[in-house]
Design a protein around this motif. Sequence first.
Motif, PDB file in Angstrom:
ATOM      1  N   ALA A  76      38.564  43.767  48.090  1.00 56.71           N
ATOM      2  CA  ALA A  76      37.913  44.683  47.175  1.00 56.71           C
ATOM      3  C   ALA A  76      38.733  45.564  46.683  1.00 56.71           C
ATOM      4  N   PHE A  77      39.639  46.280  47.671  1.00 56.11           N
ATOM      5  CA  PHE A  77      40.710  47.217  46.941  1.00 56.11           C
ATOM      6  C   PHE A  77      41.967  46.476  46.355  1.00 56.11           C
ATOM      7  N   ARG A  78      42.104  45.437  46.685  1.00 60.40           N
ATOM      8  CA  ARG A  78      43.366  44.744  45.893  1.00 60.40           C
ATOM      9  C   ARG A  78      42.922  44.345  44.599  1.00 60.40           C
ATOM     10  N   GLN A  79      41.558  43.774  44.381  1.00 57.96           N
ATOM     11  CA  GLN A  79      41.144  43.460  42.994  1.00 57.96           C
ATOM     12  C   GLN A  79      41.062  45.082  42.091  1.00 57.96           C
ATOM     13  N   ASN A  80      40.736  45.932  42.609  1.00 54.82           N
ATOM     14  CA  ASN A  80      40.497  47.285  42.067  1.00 54.82           C
ATOM     15  C   ASN A  80      41.712  47.934  41.891  1.00 54.82           C
ATOM     16  N   GLY A  81      42.795  47.662  42.619  1.00 51.00           N
ATOM     17  CA  GLY A  81      43.849  48.243  42.477  1.00 51.00           C
ATOM     18  C   GLY A  81      43.918  49.688  43.052  1.00 51.00           C
ATOM     19  N   ARG A  82      43.066  50.172  43.930  1.00 48.55           N
ATOM     20  CA  ARG A  82      43.448  51.364  44.584  1.00 48.55           C
ATOM     21  C   ARG A  82      43.848  51.256  46.077  1.00 48.55           C
TER      22      ARG A  82
END
Length: 397
Positions: A357-363
Amino acid sequence: MTNEFTIKLNERESEKVRKGYPLIEKDAVKSQALPNEEGALLKIVDQSGAFLAKGYYGIQNKGIGWILSTRKEEIIDRDFFVRRINEAFSKREQLFEDGNTTAFRVFNGDGDGIGGITIDYYDGYYVFTWYSEGIYHFHKQLYAAFEQVTSFKAIYEKKRFAKQGKYVEDDDFVMGSRGQFPLLVKENGIHFAVYLNDGPMVGVFLDQRQVRKRIHDQYSEGKTVLNTFSYTGAFSAAAALGGAVKTTSVDLAKRSLPKTIEQFSVNGIDYEAQDIVVMDVFNYFSYAKKKNKRFDLIVLDPPSFARSKKHTFSAAKDYTGLLQEAIEITERQGVIVASTNSSAFSMKKFKGFIKEAFRQNGRKYKIAEEYSLPDDFKTTNHFPEGDYLKVCFIQLD
Protein backbone atom coordinates in the motif's frame (compact mmCIF):
# COMPACT_ATOMS: atom_id res chain seq x y z
CA MET A 1 -20.68 -41.35 28.80
CA THR A 2 -21.13 -41.33 25.02
CA ASN A 3 -19.54 -44.23 23.16
CA GLU A 4 -16.35 -43.36 21.31
CA PHE A 5 -16.26 -43.40 17.50
CA THR A 6 -12.85 -44.33 16.08
CA ILE A 7 -11.26 -42.33 13.28
CA LYS A 8 -7.90 -43.11 11.72
CA LEU A 9 -5.44 -40.43 10.57
CA ASN A 10 -2.68 -40.72 8.00
CA GLU A 11 0.93 -40.26 9.09
CA ARG A 12 1.05 -36.56 8.25
CA GLU A 13 -2.08 -35.76 10.26
CA SER A 14 -1.02 -38.11 13.05
CA GLU A 15 2.25 -36.24 13.40
CA LYS A 16 0.37 -32.93 13.66
CA VAL A 17 -1.69 -34.35 16.53
CA ARG A 18 1.44 -35.65 18.25
CA LYS A 19 2.89 -32.13 18.05
CA GLY A 20 -0.20 -30.63 19.69
CA TYR A 21 -2.36 -29.47 16.78
CA PRO A 22 -5.89 -29.41 18.29
CA LEU A 23 -8.16 -29.21 15.23
CA ILE A 24 -9.35 -32.33 13.42
CA GLU A 25 -9.44 -31.15 9.82
CA LYS A 26 -12.05 -32.19 7.26
CA ASP A 27 -9.40 -33.21 4.75
CA ALA A 28 -7.88 -35.63 7.27
CA VAL A 29 -11.03 -37.77 7.38
CA LYS A 30 -12.70 -37.16 4.01
CA SER A 31 -12.52 -40.82 2.96
CA GLN A 32 -13.87 -42.18 6.26
CA ALA A 33 -17.29 -42.78 7.73
CA LEU A 34 -18.17 -40.23 10.41
CA PRO A 35 -20.69 -40.29 13.26
CA ASN A 36 -24.34 -39.70 12.41
CA GLU A 37 -24.68 -36.82 14.85
CA GLU A 38 -22.43 -34.08 16.14
CA GLY A 39 -21.30 -34.42 19.74
CA ALA A 40 -20.00 -37.97 19.41
CA LEU A 41 -16.77 -38.62 21.28
CA LEU A 42 -13.90 -39.58 19.02
CA LYS A 43 -11.04 -41.98 19.57
CA ILE A 44 -8.27 -40.87 17.23
CA VAL A 45 -5.67 -43.41 16.13
CA ASP A 46 -2.81 -43.54 13.62
CA GLN A 47 -2.53 -45.89 10.65
CA SER A 48 -1.31 -48.72 12.87
CA GLY A 49 -4.25 -48.28 15.24
CA ALA A 50 -2.14 -46.76 18.04
CA PHE A 51 -3.97 -44.28 20.26
CA LEU A 52 -3.32 -40.58 19.58
CA ALA A 53 -6.04 -38.61 21.33
CA LYS A 54 -9.66 -38.20 22.36
CA GLY A 55 -11.89 -35.51 20.89
CA TYR A 56 -15.41 -34.71 19.81
CA TYR A 57 -17.20 -34.50 16.48
CA GLY A 58 -18.42 -30.99 15.64
CA ILE A 59 -18.47 -29.13 12.32
CA GLN A 60 -16.70 -25.77 12.55
CA ASN A 61 -15.18 -23.98 9.56
CA LYS A 62 -12.48 -26.30 8.12
CA GLY A 63 -12.67 -28.72 11.05
CA ILE A 64 -14.88 -31.63 12.01
CA GLY A 65 -13.95 -31.55 15.68
CA TRP A 66 -11.37 -30.77 18.34
CA ILE A 67 -8.87 -32.75 20.38
CA LEU A 68 -9.83 -32.78 24.07
CA SER A 69 -7.11 -34.98 25.58
CA THR A 70 -4.04 -36.97 24.60
CA ARG A 71 -4.40 -39.15 27.71
CA LYS A 72 -5.91 -42.52 26.84
CA GLU A 73 -7.30 -43.02 30.35
CA GLU A 74 -8.94 -39.58 30.61
CA ILE A 75 -12.73 -39.64 30.82
CA ILE A 76 -14.61 -36.78 29.15
CA ASP A 77 -17.22 -35.97 31.76
CA ARG A 78 -18.25 -33.13 34.07
CA ASP A 79 -15.08 -33.51 36.15
CA PHE A 80 -13.01 -33.07 32.98
CA PHE A 81 -14.80 -29.80 32.25
CA VAL A 82 -14.38 -28.68 35.88
CA ARG A 83 -10.63 -29.16 35.61
CA ARG A 84 -10.39 -27.21 32.36
CA ILE A 85 -12.50 -24.31 33.66
CA ASN A 86 -10.59 -24.16 36.95
CA GLU A 87 -7.29 -24.00 35.07
CA ALA A 88 -8.61 -21.18 32.90
CA PHE A 89 -9.84 -19.17 35.88
CA SER A 90 -6.51 -19.51 37.67
CA LYS A 91 -4.79 -17.90 34.67
CA ARG A 92 -7.07 -14.83 34.87
CA GLU A 93 -6.71 -14.11 38.59
CA GLN A 94 -5.04 -10.75 38.00
CA LEU A 95 -7.88 -9.57 35.80
CA PHE A 96 -10.49 -10.59 38.37
CA GLU A 97 -8.60 -8.49 40.93
CA ASP A 98 -8.34 -5.42 38.66
CA GLY A 99 -11.10 -3.01 39.64
CA ASN A 100 -10.54 -0.90 36.54
CA THR A 101 -11.40 -3.77 34.18
CA THR A 102 -14.63 -5.72 34.61
CA ALA A 103 -14.97 -7.29 31.15
CA PHE A 104 -12.60 -9.89 29.70
CA ARG A 105 -12.38 -13.46 28.41
CA VAL A 106 -12.19 -16.27 30.94
CA PHE A 107 -12.09 -19.23 28.54
CA ASN A 108 -10.73 -19.13 25.01
CA GLY A 109 -11.55 -22.36 23.20
CA ASP A 110 -8.62 -24.50 22.13
CA GLY A 111 -6.19 -22.20 23.98
CA ASP A 112 -7.80 -23.37 27.22
CA GLY A 113 -8.24 -26.97 26.13
CA ILE A 114 -11.78 -27.14 24.69
CA GLY A 115 -12.05 -25.96 21.11
CA GLY A 116 -15.37 -24.57 19.92
CA ILE A 117 -16.41 -22.58 22.98
CA THR A 118 -15.53 -19.23 24.53
CA ILE A 119 -16.67 -17.70 27.83
CA ASP A 120 -16.61 -13.96 28.49
CA TYR A 121 -17.02 -12.14 31.80
CA TYR A 122 -19.03 -8.93 32.19
CA ASP A 123 -19.01 -7.76 35.81
CA GLY A 124 -20.48 -10.94 37.27
CA TYR A 125 -22.37 -11.99 34.16
CA TYR A 126 -20.98 -14.62 31.80
CA VAL A 127 -21.56 -15.21 28.09
CA PHE A 128 -20.95 -18.67 26.61
CA THR A 129 -20.48 -18.69 22.84
CA TRP A 130 -20.90 -22.07 21.13
CA TYR A 131 -19.38 -22.56 17.66
CA SER A 132 -20.74 -25.98 16.71
CA GLU A 133 -23.60 -28.31 17.49
CA GLY A 134 -20.92 -30.77 18.53
CA ILE A 135 -19.70 -28.77 21.50
CA TYR A 136 -23.25 -27.67 22.33
CA HIS A 137 -24.05 -31.36 22.80
CA PHE A 138 -22.11 -31.03 26.08
CA HIS A 139 -23.81 -27.82 27.27
CA LYS A 140 -25.53 -29.38 30.29
CA GLN A 141 -22.26 -30.87 31.55
CA LEU A 142 -20.39 -27.63 30.93
CA TYR A 143 -22.98 -25.48 32.68
CA ALA A 144 -23.01 -27.90 35.63
CA ALA A 145 -19.21 -27.78 35.74
CA PHE A 146 -19.28 -23.98 35.62
CA GLU A 147 -21.72 -23.81 38.54
CA GLN A 148 -19.31 -26.01 40.49
CA VAL A 149 -16.36 -23.71 39.76
CA THR A 150 -17.79 -20.22 40.37
CA SER A 151 -20.78 -18.13 41.37
CA PHE A 152 -22.39 -15.71 38.92
CA LYS A 153 -25.20 -13.23 38.51
CA ALA A 154 -26.39 -14.88 35.30
CA ILE A 155 -25.28 -16.87 32.28
CA TYR A 156 -26.19 -15.91 28.72
CA GLU A 157 -25.33 -17.87 25.60
CA LYS A 158 -24.69 -17.23 21.91
CA LYS A 159 -25.08 -20.05 19.36
CA ARG A 160 -23.00 -19.46 16.25
CA PHE A 161 -23.42 -22.79 14.53
CA ALA A 162 -26.20 -22.29 12.00
CA LYS A 163 -25.39 -22.82 8.33
CA GLN A 164 -22.57 -20.59 7.07
CA GLY A 165 -21.70 -19.64 10.65
CA LYS A 166 -24.73 -17.41 11.12
CA TYR A 167 -26.22 -16.71 14.52
CA VAL A 168 -28.94 -18.98 15.91
CA GLU A 169 -31.80 -16.72 16.99
CA ASP A 170 -32.92 -17.82 20.44
CA ASP A 171 -33.47 -16.55 23.96
CA ASP A 172 -29.91 -15.81 25.10
CA PHE A 173 -30.68 -16.17 28.82
CA VAL A 174 -29.66 -19.48 30.43
CA MET A 175 -29.74 -19.22 34.23
CA GLY A 176 -29.35 -16.88 37.19
CA SER A 177 -31.09 -13.51 37.47
CA ARG A 178 -31.76 -11.68 34.23
CA GLY A 179 -29.68 -8.53 33.89
CA GLN A 180 -30.85 -4.97 33.33
CA PHE A 181 -29.43 -3.60 30.08
CA PRO A 182 -27.42 -1.73 29.14
CA LEU A 183 -24.96 -3.19 31.61
CA LEU A 184 -22.04 -0.84 32.27
CA VAL A 185 -18.63 -2.51 32.39
CA LYS A 186 -15.14 -1.05 32.64
CA GLU A 187 -12.00 -1.59 30.61
CA ASN A 188 -8.92 0.17 31.95
CA GLY A 189 -11.28 2.71 33.48
CA ILE A 190 -13.27 3.34 30.29
CA HIS A 191 -16.98 2.54 30.52
CA PHE A 192 -18.80 0.51 27.91
CA ALA A 193 -22.52 -0.16 27.63
CA VAL A 194 -23.15 -3.80 26.73
CA TYR A 195 -26.24 -5.81 25.91
CA LEU A 196 -25.90 -9.53 26.63
CA ASN A 197 -29.44 -10.27 25.45
CA ASP A 198 -29.40 -8.66 22.01
CA GLY A 199 -27.98 -10.92 19.32
CA PRO A 200 -24.45 -12.22 18.67
CA MET A 201 -22.48 -9.04 19.45
CA VAL A 202 -22.82 -7.36 22.82
CA GLY A 203 -21.38 -3.91 22.02
CA VAL A 204 -17.62 -4.13 22.47
CA PHE A 205 -14.91 -6.44 21.12
CA LEU A 206 -12.85 -7.53 24.13
CA ASP A 207 -9.85 -8.64 22.07
CA GLN A 208 -8.91 -5.01 21.36
CA ARG A 209 -8.33 -4.04 25.01
CA GLN A 210 -4.59 -3.44 24.66
CA VAL A 211 -5.05 -1.45 21.46
CA ARG A 212 -7.67 0.85 22.96
CA LYS A 213 -5.39 1.45 25.94
CA ARG A 214 -2.48 2.48 23.71
CA ILE A 215 -4.71 4.78 21.67
CA HIS A 216 -5.95 6.37 24.91
CA ASP A 217 -2.57 6.59 26.63
CA GLN A 218 -0.20 7.44 23.81
CA TYR A 219 -1.77 8.41 20.50
CA SER A 220 -4.82 10.63 21.08
CA GLU A 221 -3.92 13.80 22.95
CA GLY A 222 -4.37 16.85 20.74
CA LYS A 223 -5.13 14.71 17.66
CA THR A 224 -7.94 14.49 15.14
CA VAL A 225 -9.11 10.87 14.96
CA LEU A 226 -11.01 8.93 12.31
CA ASN A 227 -12.50 5.62 13.44
CA THR A 228 -13.67 3.56 10.46
CA PHE A 229 -15.98 0.52 10.68
CA SER A 230 -16.64 2.06 14.08
CA TYR A 231 -19.46 -0.26 15.30
CA THR A 232 -20.40 1.25 18.70
CA GLY A 233 -17.51 3.71 18.81
CA ALA A 234 -15.30 2.02 21.40
CA PHE A 235 -12.07 3.29 19.81
CA SER A 236 -13.62 6.74 19.54
CA ALA A 237 -14.50 6.83 23.23
CA ALA A 238 -10.95 5.75 24.13
CA ALA A 239 -9.50 8.47 21.89
CA ALA A 240 -11.81 11.20 23.22
CA LEU A 241 -10.97 10.31 26.82
CA GLY A 242 -7.31 10.32 25.82
CA GLY A 243 -7.54 13.97 24.83
CA ALA A 244 -8.37 13.89 21.12
CA VAL A 245 -9.36 17.28 19.70
CA LYS A 246 -12.18 15.57 17.80
CA THR A 247 -13.22 12.09 16.78
CA THR A 248 -15.08 11.04 13.65
CA SER A 249 -16.81 7.65 13.73
CA VAL A 250 -17.94 6.10 10.45
CA ASP A 251 -20.03 2.95 10.02
CA LEU A 252 -22.65 1.83 7.50
CA ALA A 253 -25.02 0.37 10.12
CA LYS A 254 -27.79 2.77 11.14
CA ARG A 255 -27.71 1.62 14.73
CA SER A 256 -24.07 2.72 15.01
CA LEU A 257 -25.35 6.27 15.57
CA PRO A 258 -27.37 5.69 18.77
CA LYS A 259 -24.88 3.07 19.99
CA THR A 260 -21.93 5.46 19.60
CA ILE A 261 -23.86 8.28 21.26
CA GLU A 262 -24.47 5.90 24.16
CA GLN A 263 -20.77 4.98 24.51
CA PHE A 264 -19.81 8.66 24.58
CA SER A 265 -22.56 9.48 27.07
CA VAL A 266 -21.70 6.77 29.62
CA ASN A 267 -18.17 8.21 29.69
CA GLY A 268 -19.31 11.81 30.18
CA ILE A 269 -18.22 12.85 26.68
CA ASP A 270 -20.24 15.48 24.82
CA TYR A 271 -21.25 13.49 21.75
CA GLU A 272 -22.39 16.65 19.96
CA ALA A 273 -18.75 17.78 19.92
CA GLN A 274 -17.87 14.61 17.96
CA ASP A 275 -18.78 13.55 14.42
CA ILE A 276 -20.78 10.34 14.00
CA VAL A 277 -21.39 9.45 10.35
CA VAL A 278 -23.63 6.67 9.04
CA MET A 279 -22.03 5.95 5.66
CA ASP A 280 -20.19 3.30 3.73
CA VAL A 281 -16.54 3.72 4.75
CA PHE A 282 -15.37 3.72 1.12
CA ASN A 283 -17.82 6.48 0.28
CA TYR A 284 -16.54 8.42 3.26
CA PHE A 285 -12.96 8.20 1.98
CA SER A 286 -14.14 9.75 -1.29
CA TYR A 287 -16.03 12.45 0.61
CA ALA A 288 -13.03 13.23 2.83
CA LYS A 289 -10.72 13.59 -0.16
CA LYS A 290 -13.22 15.86 -1.93
CA LYS A 291 -13.54 18.06 1.18
CA ASN A 292 -9.78 17.97 1.82
CA LYS A 293 -10.23 16.41 5.26
CA ARG A 294 -7.10 15.05 6.96
CA PHE A 295 -6.65 13.14 10.21
CA ASP A 296 -3.76 12.67 12.63
CA LEU A 297 -4.89 9.17 13.62
CA ILE A 298 -6.96 6.70 11.60
CA VAL A 299 -8.23 3.39 12.96
CA LEU A 300 -8.84 0.68 10.36
CA ASP A 301 -10.53 -2.34 11.93
CA PRO A 302 -12.75 -3.85 9.22
CA PRO A 303 -14.56 -7.17 9.46
CA SER A 304 -12.87 -10.03 7.63
CA PHE A 305 -15.67 -9.88 5.10
CA ALA A 306 -18.30 -7.22 4.52
CA ARG A 307 -20.77 -6.36 1.78
CA SER A 308 -22.72 -3.18 1.08
CA LYS A 309 -24.81 -2.20 -1.95
CA LYS A 310 -21.78 -0.95 -3.87
CA HIS A 311 -18.78 -2.60 -2.22
CA THR A 312 -17.63 -6.06 -1.19
CA PHE A 313 -14.66 -6.19 1.15
CA SER A 314 -12.46 -9.20 1.88
CA ALA A 315 -9.51 -8.61 4.21
CA ALA A 316 -7.42 -11.21 2.39
CA LYS A 317 -7.94 -9.52 -0.99
CA ASP A 318 -8.74 -5.88 -0.31
CA TYR A 319 -6.81 -4.69 2.74
CA THR A 320 -4.06 -3.12 0.61
CA GLY A 321 -6.62 -0.98 -1.19
CA LEU A 322 -8.25 0.02 2.09
CA LEU A 323 -4.89 1.16 3.43
CA GLN A 324 -4.23 3.18 0.29
CA GLU A 325 -7.47 5.06 0.85
CA ALA A 326 -6.49 5.80 4.47
CA ILE A 327 -2.96 6.91 3.58
CA GLU A 328 -4.35 9.58 1.27
CA ILE A 329 -6.19 11.35 4.11
CA THR A 330 -3.56 10.93 6.85
CA GLU A 331 -1.62 14.01 7.97
CA ARG A 332 2.16 14.19 7.78
CA GLN A 333 3.63 12.36 10.80
CA GLY A 334 0.20 10.80 11.30
CA VAL A 335 -0.55 7.27 12.50
CA ILE A 336 -2.73 4.54 11.03
CA VAL A 337 -3.80 1.74 13.36
CA ALA A 338 -4.21 -1.14 10.91
CA SER A 339 -6.07 -4.10 12.39
CA THR A 340 -7.55 -7.35 11.13
CA ASN A 341 -9.22 -10.31 12.81
CA SER A 342 -8.80 -12.55 9.77
CA SER A 343 -7.16 -15.90 10.47
CA ALA A 344 -6.69 -16.49 6.73
CA PHE A 345 -3.21 -14.95 6.68
CA SER A 346 -0.22 -14.36 8.97
CA MET A 347 1.25 -11.19 10.44
CA LYS A 348 4.05 -11.50 7.89
CA LYS A 349 1.54 -11.42 5.03
CA PHE A 350 -0.35 -8.56 6.70
CA LYS A 351 2.85 -6.53 6.79
CA GLY A 352 3.19 -7.35 3.10
CA PHE A 353 -0.18 -5.67 2.49
CA ILE A 354 1.09 -2.62 4.37
CA LYS A 355 4.34 -2.51 2.40
CA GLU A 356 2.51 -2.72 -0.92
CA ALA A 357 0.00 0.00 0.00
CA PHE A 358 2.78 2.43 0.87
CA ARG A 359 4.78 1.48 -2.22
CA GLN A 360 1.82 2.33 -4.41
CA ASN A 361 1.19 5.62 -2.57
CA GLY A 362 4.83 6.61 -2.58
CA ARG A 363 4.98 7.49 1.12
CA LYS A 364 7.42 6.25 3.72
CA TYR A 365 6.45 4.62 6.99
CA LYS A 366 7.61 2.58 9.94
CA ILE A 367 5.73 0.15 12.15
CA ALA A 368 5.96 1.69 15.61
CA GLU A 369 4.15 -1.07 17.53
CA GLU A 370 2.35 -4.32 16.84
CA TYR A 371 -0.15 -6.35 18.82
CA SER A 372 -1.84 -9.72 18.75
CA LEU A 373 -4.40 -11.12 21.18
CA PRO A 374 -4.24 -10.12 24.86
CA ASP A 375 -3.30 -12.73 27.46
CA ASP A 376 -6.90 -13.57 28.40
CA PHE A 377 -7.44 -14.70 24.80
CA LYS A 378 -5.14 -17.61 25.45
CA THR A 379 -3.73 -19.39 22.41
CA THR A 380 -1.32 -22.23 21.76
CA ASN A 381 1.79 -22.20 19.58
CA HIS A 382 0.60 -25.50 18.11
CA PHE A 383 -2.40 -23.75 16.50
CA PRO A 384 -1.25 -20.42 15.03
CA GLU A 385 -4.64 -19.87 13.37
CA GLY A 386 -6.06 -19.29 16.84
CA ASP A 387 -3.97 -16.14 17.28
CA TYR A 388 -6.04 -14.33 14.68
CA LEU A 389 -5.67 -10.67 15.71
CA LYS A 390 -3.02 -8.60 13.93
CA VAL A 391 -2.58 -4.89 14.73
CA CYS A 392 0.13 -2.52 13.51
CA PHE A 393 0.57 1.10 14.58
CA ILE A 394 1.98 2.63 11.39
CA GLN A 395 3.89 5.91 11.72
CA LEU A 396 3.81 7.88 8.46
CA ASP A 397 6.50 10.28 7.26
